[in-house]
Motif scaffolding. Structure first.
Motif: not given
Lengths: 97, 111, 122
Positions: C11-14, C21-22, C49-51, C64-71
């Motif tokens: 569960i992500n909340r931050k 946290a993220a 907001l991470q998304l 970039n967290l958005s680059a990591n999430l697309s991985m």
């Protein structure tokens, strides 16, 4: 006159809410770090009761870092030099976090 | 680990031999990194390094083994997207070793 | 590796930056995936907001967290659940998000948590 710095999102702490209830005429608000999310249009309602004399700013690099665009037009985007300039112009700086 | 010297320029590396500054990477740097690991780079190595660097550019992280295999399968075909093939080029721990030679950070979460 | 599998939910909340946290959640997710356990991610509250796409975290000296999430899909992590109300509260449209997400209402979130063996919260 006071410069209010907010560095938390509207939901991660009461920083924004507390700062808004402590603002006086002629003060300024500056959103930094996670505080810049408050300039998303969905949160515009939070700022409607601010006195018209209160200037609102946000730190542009923090908005760019978070992929934010089409933000609330009432906020003027500034850089670090603008941050320094505001800190000098307003006698007091209060950090809400 | 000692820093590299490539064409008279000192290239700093961390204590496991990974580049400290990713911008320092160049083919000549890769050749020296590979040489330290006892690897002579061939075309087969270079195309893997290219996939790795592309992966890092897109996702900003070095891949563990499974996503590396997935990326290689997508770019170079299923024949090369196999751990046994990667082991033959980069013996031991291919994801770690190939990342090092590609000038990328050490992959985290890699067994 | 053990034959028994356990299902995990993170569960992500931050928000993506401003705390670790993220990134901690992402590190744990990648580690769980290496052990090939069934894994779901749930984004609620500020974590939606991470998304948002196209972070440019170099502006604040971060990755970039958005680059990591697309991985994540390269790690076969494709169960990305998102709290619909958290999106609505922030004026984010599902179409704004470039990842393949599954929207959940409050009862959907409760049901998702209920069926997991382990739940980790960040």
């Amino acid at each position: 006159m006071t410069l209010h710095l907010i560095n938390k999102t509207p939901s991660e702490s009461s920083a924004l809410r507390d700062s808004l209830s402590a603002v006086s005429n002629g003060d300024a608000l500056l959103l930094i770090e996670n505080g810049v999310y408050a300039a998303m249009p969905a949160y515009a309602e939070l700022f409607t009761r601010l006195p018209g004399s209160v200037q609102c700013y946000l730190l542009e690099d923090d908005a760019i870092a978070r992929g934010l665009k089409d933000l609330n037009q009432d906020f003027r985007a500034i850089g670090y030099d603008g941050f320094v300039e505001l800190s000098c112009r307003y006698g007091k700086v209060v950090s809400w976090f | 680990m000692d820093n590299l010297t490539v064409n008279g320029v000192i290239i700093p590396v961390d204590n496991e031999g990974y580049l400290r500054n990713l911008d320092d990477w160049a083919p000549a740097v890769a050749e020296q990194l590979a040489q330290q690991e006892g690897i002579q780079l061939s075309d087969a190595h270079w195309e893997i390094l290219a996939v790795l660097r592309q992966f890092y550019q897109q996702f900003e992280m070095s891949p563990a083994m499974r996503p590396l295999i997935k990326a290689i399968t997508a770019e170079l075909g299923a024949d090369k997207g196999k751990s046994i093939y990667l082991m033959s080029l980069f013996p031991g721990s291919p994801a770690k070793l190939a990342s090092k030679i590609a000038g990328l950070p050490k992959p985290t979460n890699c067994l | 590796m053990s034959d028994t599998k356990k299902s995990f939910l993170i569960i992500n909340r931050k928000a993506p930056y401003g705390s670790s946290a993220a990134r901690d959640a992402l590190d744990v997710a990648l580690t769980i995936s290496v052990f090939e356990q069934p894994l779901s991610l749930l984004f609620m509250d500020d974590a939606v907001l991470q998304l948002l796409p196209a972070h440019n975290a170099a502006a604040i000296g971060q990755k970039n967290l958005s680059a990591n999430l697309s991985m994540l899909e390269m790690y076969d992590i494709d169960q990305l659940y998102v709290c619909q109300r958290a999106l609505e509260q922030r004026g984010i449209r599902p179409d704004d998000i470039e990842l393949n997400i599954i929207l959940l209402d409050q009862s959907g979130i409760a049901a998702l948590i209920k069926k997991q063996d382990q739940v980790l919260s960040f």
